[in-house]
Write a protein that holds these residues in place. Structure first.
Motif, short mmCIF file in Angstrom:
data_model
loop_
_atom_site.label_atom_id
_atom_site.label_comp_id
_atom_site.label_asym_id
_atom_site.label_seq_id
_atom_site.Cartn_x
_atom_site.Cartn_y
_atom_site.Cartn_z
N SER A 183 0.81 -1.22 0.00
CA SER A 183 0.00 0.00 0.00
C SER A 183 0.84 1.27 0.00
O SER A 183 0.31 2.36 0.22
CB SER A 183 -0.91 0.01 1.24
N LYS A 184 2.14 1.15 -0.25
CA LYS A 184 3.04 2.30 -0.17
C LYS A 184 2.56 3.46 -1.03
O LYS A 184 2.17 3.28 -2.18
CB LYS A 184 4.44 1.89 -0.63
N GLU A 185 2.59 4.65 -0.42
CA GLU A 185 2.30 5.91 -1.11
C GLU A 185 0.87 5.99 -1.66
O GLU A 185 0.56 6.83 -2.50
CB GLU A 185 3.31 6.14 -2.25
N LYS A 186 -0.02 5.11 -1.18
CA LYS A 186 -1.41 5.17 -1.58
C LYS A 186 -2.22 5.81 -0.47
O LYS A 186 -1.98 5.57 0.71
CB LYS A 186 -1.95 3.77 -1.90
N GLU A 187 -3.19 6.63 -0.85
CA GLU A 187 -4.01 7.31 0.14
C GLU A 187 -5.48 6.99 -0.08
O GLU A 187 -5.88 6.50 -1.14
CB GLU A 187 -3.78 8.82 0.06
N ASN A 188 -6.27 7.24 0.96
CA ASN A 188 -7.72 7.06 0.90
C ASN A 188 -8.14 5.64 0.56
O ASN A 188 -9.15 5.41 -0.10
CB ASN A 188 -8.35 8.04 -0.12
N LEU A 189 -7.37 4.67 1.02
CA LEU A 189 -7.71 3.27 0.78
C LEU A 189 -8.88 2.84 1.67
O LEU A 189 -9.02 3.28 2.80
CB LEU A 189 -6.50 2.38 1.07
N ASP A 202 -10.41 -1.64 -1.41
CA ASP A 202 -9.09 -1.76 -2.05
C ASP A 202 -8.33 -2.96 -1.50
O ASP A 202 -7.53 -3.57 -2.22
CB ASP A 202 -8.26 -0.49 -1.78
N ASN A 241 -7.81 -4.35 -9.27
CA ASN A 241 -6.45 -4.38 -8.69
C ASN A 241 -6.48 -4.41 -7.16
O ASN A 241 -5.48 -4.10 -6.51
CB ASN A 241 -5.61 -3.19 -9.17
N ARG A 250 -3.63 -10.25 -6.08
CA ARG A 250 -4.30 -9.07 -6.61
C ARG A 250 -5.31 -9.51 -7.67
O ARG A 250 -5.02 -10.40 -8.48
CB ARG A 250 -3.27 -8.13 -7.24
#
Length: 285
Positions: free
Chosen positions: A109-115, A180, A234, A277
């Motif tokens: 989940s690196k650098e992903k937001e609002n998951l 997600d 994904n 995934r």
């Protein structure tokens, strides 16, 4: 028994007599819990007199631990991923091995937001709450069949100041929305194996959090078959598994259309986590 040293020696000896595996450590931790002292304080003040109330409470807890009631159920707390959680007899005690699952999901989940996350068979909520504490602006839903387990999870989310939507449901029966990431540490011990587990587990932890039915794989099959309906394109499905389940669970995921399926090991080198995934065809209206 008058001093802190006397109390600790009593605790160690009594737990050794009861064949408690970590007798010395548990005797200390219970003394620390009862009296609120630290190790550094103890080494300076071990010959000081301990209060009668503390002695009485300590003796009760030592006798309970001697019956193999888990330490964490006596102190009502367990540490997981650097966070303190309330636990009782209604939830599985968080294990360090499970931190591998948290680490892997955070890595994916690196650098992903609002998951949006869903934790199936959430128990104490430790996995979901640890993830939400380390993800930017993520939201989470925790699902469990046990109402009493959800009460523990709700208490933990409140004490940690992390907002979560908790749902009582038999797997996905009452789940809605799309996510997600779906993460799960479901019951995965074969029914026939449970009676051979240490007393702390088989006698005092909730059977419904342990029993994965005859082959230990029931919940992996069910969750894998249904999760795709609730994952976004994904989206990630991530499981904790037993040491001998990596091949079977990864095959379930591949059969249900998951890509990039991988099995990861814990610190002991045993299979502990499976992730995959799912890719969905775009629907044009």
């Amino acid at each position: 028994m008058k001093t802190y040293k006397d109390a600790l020696e009593y605790g160690k000896q009594r737990l050794l007599e009861c064949e408690i595996e970590d007798a010395n450590l548990d005797a200390w931790l219970l003394l620390e819990y009862v009296s609120g002292i630290s190790r550094s304080w103890y080494f300076v003040h071990e010959d000081e007199e301990i209060s009668e109330n503390d002695i009485e409470e300590y003796q009760i807890l030592i006798e309970q631990r001697g019956k193999h009631i888990p330490l964490q159920q006596l102190t009502k707390e367990a540490y997981f991923y650097g966070m303190k959680f309330f636990v009782n007899e209604n939830v599985l005690i968080p294990r360090q091995d499970t931190e591998v699952l948290v680490e892997q999901v955070l890595s994916l989940s690196k650098e992903k937001e609002n998951l949006k996350l869903l934790d199936m068979c959430t128990g104490s909520g430790c996995i979901l709450l640890a993830l939400l504490a380390n993800l930017k602006q993520a939201s989470g839903t925790g699902v469990d069949l046990s109402e009493k387990a959800l009460e523990v999870a709700q208490r933990n989310s409140k004490e940690l100041g992390i907002e979560v939507s908790w749902v009582q449901s038999d797997l996905f029966d009452k789940v809605s929305g799309s996510y997600d990431i779906i993460v799960s540490n479901p019951p995965y011990i074969e029914t026939s194996v449970i009676e051979g587990l240490m007393d702390e587990v088989k006698l005092y932890e909730p059977r419904m959090a342990l029993d994965g039915t005859e082959d230990g794989l029931f919940f992996y099959r069910e969750i894998t078959m249904q999760a795709g309906k609730y994952l976004k394109n994904n989206g990630i499905l991530a499981f904790e598994i037993g040491y001998n389940q990596g091949k079977a669970v990864s095959e379930f995921m591949k059969e249900n259309g998951y890509k990039e399926v991988q099995v990861l090991q814990d610190l002991a080198g045993l299979d502990r986590v499976v992730t995959g995934r799912i890719e969905k065809e775009e629907q044009h209206v």
